[in-house]
Each structure stands twice: as structure tokens, then as C-alpha cells.
Scaffold this motif. Structure first.
Motif, mmCIF file in Angstrom:
data_model
loop_
_atom_site.group_PDB
_atom_site.id
_atom_site.type_symbol
_atom_site.label_atom_id
_atom_site.label_comp_id
_atom_site.label_asym_id
_atom_site.label_seq_id
_atom_site.Cartn_x
_atom_site.Cartn_y
_atom_site.Cartn_z
ATOM 1 N N GLY A 356 0.868 -1.179 -0.001
ATOM 2 C CA GLY A 356 0.061 -0.004 -0.063
ATOM 3 C C GLY A 356 0.839 1.310 0.126
ATOM 4 O O GLY A 356 2.458 1.212 -0.023
ATOM 5 N N LYS A 357 0.197 2.586 0.029
ATOM 6 C CA LYS A 357 0.990 3.897 0.029
ATOM 7 C C LYS A 357 0.189 4.703 0.893
ATOM 8 O O LYS A 357 -1.009 4.725 0.866
ATOM 9 N N LEU A 358 1.016 5.314 1.698
ATOM 10 C CA LEU A 358 0.398 6.255 2.765
ATOM 11 C C LEU A 358 1.224 7.370 3.016
ATOM 12 O O LEU A 358 2.333 7.297 2.951
ATOM 13 N N ARG A 359 0.687 8.523 2.359
ATOM 14 C CA ARG A 359 1.383 9.943 2.566
ATOM 15 C C ARG A 359 2.828 9.954 1.692
ATOM 16 O O ARG A 359 3.773 10.197 1.998
ATOM 17 N N GLY A 360 2.636 9.365 0.460
ATOM 18 C CA GLY A 360 3.596 9.277 -0.555
ATOM 19 C C GLY A 360 4.341 8.166 -0.214
ATOM 20 O O GLY A 360 5.393 8.155 -1.083
ATOM 21 N N VAL A 361 4.548 7.307 0.702
ATOM 22 C CA VAL A 361 5.443 6.140 1.128
ATOM 23 C C VAL A 361 4.636 4.686 0.816
ATOM 24 O O VAL A 361 3.654 4.702 1.254
ATOM 25 N N ALA A 362 5.423 4.191 0.051
ATOM 26 C CA ALA A 362 4.928 2.878 -0.297
ATOM 27 C C ALA A 362 5.728 1.640 0.368
ATOM 28 O O ALA A 362 6.836 1.820 0.822
ATOM 29 N N GLY A 363 4.793 0.655 0.687
ATOM 30 C CA GLY A 363 5.555 -0.602 1.601
ATOM 31 C C GLY A 363 4.643 -1.643 1.768
ATOM 32 O O GLY A 363 3.590 -1.533 1.349
ATOM 33 N N GLN A 364 4.855 -2.607 2.601
ATOM 34 C CA GLN A 364 4.312 -3.732 2.901
ATOM 35 C C GLN A 364 3.940 -3.770 4.216
ATOM 36 O O GLN A 364 4.475 -3.121 5.229
ATOM 37 N N PHE A 365 2.569 -4.577 4.394
ATOM 38 C CA PHE A 365 1.988 -4.269 5.651
ATOM 39 C C PHE A 365 1.082 -5.594 5.772
ATOM 40 O O PHE A 365 0.413 -6.179 4.799
ATOM 41 N N PRO A 366 0.759 -6.219 6.999
ATOM 42 C CA PRO A 366 0.106 -7.303 7.356
ATOM 43 C C PRO A 366 -1.613 -6.916 6.873
ATOM 44 O O PRO A 366 -2.026 -5.871 7.263
ATOM 45 N N GLY A 367 -2.179 -7.799 5.983
ATOM 46 C CA GLY A 367 -3.659 -7.428 5.509
ATOM 47 C C GLY A 367 -4.581 -7.555 6.753
ATOM 48 O O GLY A 367 -5.612 -6.896 6.688
#
Length: 374
Positions: A356-367
Motif C-alpha cells: 500500500g501507499k500512505l503519505r507518498g510512502v509505499a511499503g508492505q503491511f499485514p492484511g
């Protein structure tokens, strides 16, 4: 390998069997080939087939004592990998419940509803801790023992495989060393035997006239009638060419031509006072096939284009964070509960990692830390 050798001998035997004659007349067909070479290929094929039959028990032993146990070990390792994946899922649940408990504990003014949620969160953390420790301790205890057993299993497996291969190659070497086919000279090395068997075939081929025949291209002026710049033979007269004996520059009269040449384009488009004429003044019309005269006046204006729709973009899928998540390694996307995350890539399983992407930063996270929808 032995099957390939049998196919190789059959192919060489076919090369040694050239057929001459007419294919439509079977009586004229006769074999004119290397009879000694064909016989040698048949003898070699028989030797390889005997080797294949004698090595069949050894190959069966490799299948039952080496390959099959190794496949069974791989099935056991697959089960261990599933257990490790389940341990990782339990760790995600543990982190999620611990983050919820920490958030409730840090809340200064707690209502009765918050107290109930705090009690539930403490029970969830305790249960998640027990489940995670069960799988984690199981792997920590059993994996070293499994690696030790694998080492004890693989070492004799490789030793047996080595000696089985050695026996197979020894049998092949002994049989090929005792190969007694007069056509093959095994007393010399491969290159020397090839040159000896080759003999004077190169000189015999050079003596053939056909190998010295070469086709040479010649210019058209040497081999035929000269052609002019229009691709016609000299002296050839066409409908538009001048008649023989006619004066240069005088055109031959035809039905299509006249004594008076047509006016030039510039002269036709201008008036006597050297002003350009309009299409209407020239009285130029379309052909009868179009059914309409050429005119620029009276044409209706085309209708205005339809307005484009305002929204042509597809809205990106979003999800709302239910718990806090702290990025643990590079590439993770950290967020707080309530943040709206733009989904870049996800699977149908919420227990896996999404992007996902939050505040212009993309990365992985637990669903399972988020809920689809904003």
C-alpha cells in the motif's frame, strides 16, 4: 543415454543406405551403400541393447533406494515449512493484539466500554502469546533434531548413490573396452582413426567435375539484346514511341492526341487579367458518380462535439487501519489506527502481506491489520 546411443546407431545406418532408382518404380530401386558400415551399426546397436538389459536392475535400485527416499524427505520438509508459516501468522496476531492493548492502556480517561475492551484485549494477548509460543518452541526444539537426522540420512544416501553410479560406469567401460567390431579401429585415438578411415575420399571428391562447376553472372549487354533506360529492347516500337524516320520532337498522331496541345495548368487557372479564378468561376464539378457539384458555399456547419465525461479515472482501492503497525524492517509501511491506506497490490487472503501507499510512502503491511473501505 543408452536409448540415445541406439537411436544414433539407427540414424548412421540410414545414412549408409542411399537409395538409387525411380521412386515410382520399385523394380529400379536398389541399395548402394556402405555394407560394412551398416553391419557395424547393427552390431553396435545389439551391444547397447544388451547393456541396457544388464543395467536395468542397477537403475531400478537407484530408483527405489535413492530417488524414492529423497522424495519422501522432501514431503516431510514441506510439512515443516507449513508449520513455520503458521508460526509467522501467529506472530502477526500477537503483534496486532499487543498493539490494541497498548493503545487502550495509554488512554488516560477510560469509560466502562474501554474497561471491557481492555479486559478483552488482555485475554486476546494472553491467548495469542500461548499460541505463538507453542509453534515457536516447537520449531526451536524440533528443527535442530530434524537437521541432525537429515544429515544422518543424506550421508549414507550419497555414499550408496556414488557406489551405484560407479558400478554402472564400470560396467559400461568394461563392455566398451571389450567391443570387438572389426569396422571400428579402437587401437588408435579418435582423430587418427578418423583420418585413417577417411582415406583419400577428399581427393576423390576433388576429381569430380561437378565440384568445380561454377555459375558466373554476365551483363545483359553481353548475353542478349541491349535494353534502353525504359527497359525496352532497342528497335522495339510502341504506340507512344515515334515512328521510324520521323523527325525528332514531332509526336505521332493518335486518336487520343490532337494538333493543339492542351493549355498549361497555370493558364487554365488564370483570367485574361492574370488573376486566379475561383472554383465557381472555373465551373468545375464533381463526377456524376458523386451526385453533387463542387461548391464551398452553403455547407452546414458540423455539430459541436459532445463534452467529455468529467471523471475518467478509476478510483484506487483504499483500506482503513484498525490497529497500529510499526515498520520492523526496510520496506514495511508503518501506520496508526484510523489511517486510510491506498491499496497498491493485495491478495484474497487477509493473513498475507499487502502493498500500500500512505503519505507518498509505499511499503508492505499485514492484511489483517486493516479493513477494506475508507
Amino acid at each position: 543415454m543408452l536409448s540415445t546411443q541406439i537411436g544414433f546407431s539407427q540414424t548412421i545406418a540410414e545414412i549408409y543406405k542411399p537409395i538409387s532408382g525411380v521412386m515410382s518404380d520399385s523394380e529400379t530401386m536398389k541399395i548402394e551403400g556402405n555394407l560394412e558400415g551398416i553391419k557395424a551399426c547393427e552390431q553396435y546397436q545389439q551391444v547397447v541393447e544388451e547393456l541396457k538389459a544388464s543395467l536395468a536392475p542397477e537403475l531400478e535400485m537407484i530408483e527405489t533406494r535413492i530417488i524414492r527416499p529423497a522424495d519422501e524427505l522432501m514431503e516431510v520438509i514441506k510439512l515443516i515449512r507449513k508449520t513455520a508459516i503458521k508460526r509467522d501468522h501467529k506472530q502477526l496476531d500477537y503483534d496486532r493484539h499487543r498493539a490494541t492493548l497498548k493503545k487502550l492502556q495509554e488512554k488516560k480517561e477510560k469509560t466502562l466500554k474501554d474497561e471491557k475492551a481492555l479486559y478483552t484485549a488482555e485475554n486476546n494477548v494472553e491467548l495469542a502469546t500461548q499460541e505463538f509460543n507453542t509453534y515457536n518452541d516447537l520449531l526451536k526444539t524440533e528443527l535442530p533434531r530434524l537437521f541432525e537426522l537429515e544429515r544422518e540420512f543424506i550421508r549414507p544416501l550419497f555414499q550408496s548413490f556414488y557406489y551405484m553410479q560407479l558400478n554402472v560406469f564400470y560396467t559400461l567401460h568394461e563392455r566398451m573396452q571389450s567391443l570387438n567390431i572389426p569396422y571400428f579401429d579402437l587401437s588408435n585415438d579418435i582423430e587418427t582413426a578418423f583420418q585413417k578411415k577417411r582415406g583419400g575420399v577428399k581427393e576423390q571428391a576433388e576429381e569430380l567435375t561437378i565440384v568445380h562447376f561454377k555459375t558466373t553472372g554476365q551483363k545483359a549487354s553481353r548475353i542478349g539484346t541491349k535494353l534502353n533506360k525504359y527497359g525496352k529492347k532497342e528497335g522495339e516500337v510502341t504506340k507512344l514511341d515515334p515512328e521510324p524516320g520521323a523527325k525528332p520532337g514531332i509526336r505521332r498522331k493518335t486518336l487520343e492526341s490532337s494538333d493543339t496541345p492542351p493549355p498549361t495548368y497555370q493558364a487554365a487557372m488564370t483570367s485574361p487579367d492574370n488573376k486566379l479564378l475561383t472554383p465557381g468561376q472555373l465551373n468545375i464539378g464533381r463526377s456524376n458518380s458523386t451526385g453533387a457539384a463542387f461548391s464551398t458555399a452553403g455547407k452546414p456547419k458540423p455539430p459541436p462535439p459532445k463534452p467529455k465525461p468529467k471523471n475518467l479515472t478509476v478510483q484506487a482501492e483504499k483500506a482503513t487501519a484498525m490497529y497500529d503497525f510499526e515498520a520492523q524492517v526496510e520496506g514495511d509501511l508503518g501506520f496508526k489506527a484510523g489511517d486510510v491506506i491506498e491499496i497498491v497490490q493485495r491478495t484474497g487472503n487477509e493473513n498475507e502481506w499487502w502493498t500500500g501507499k500512505l503519505r507518498g510512502v509505499a511499503g508492505q503491511f499485514p492484511g489483517n491489520y486493516v479493513k477494506l473501505g475508507s
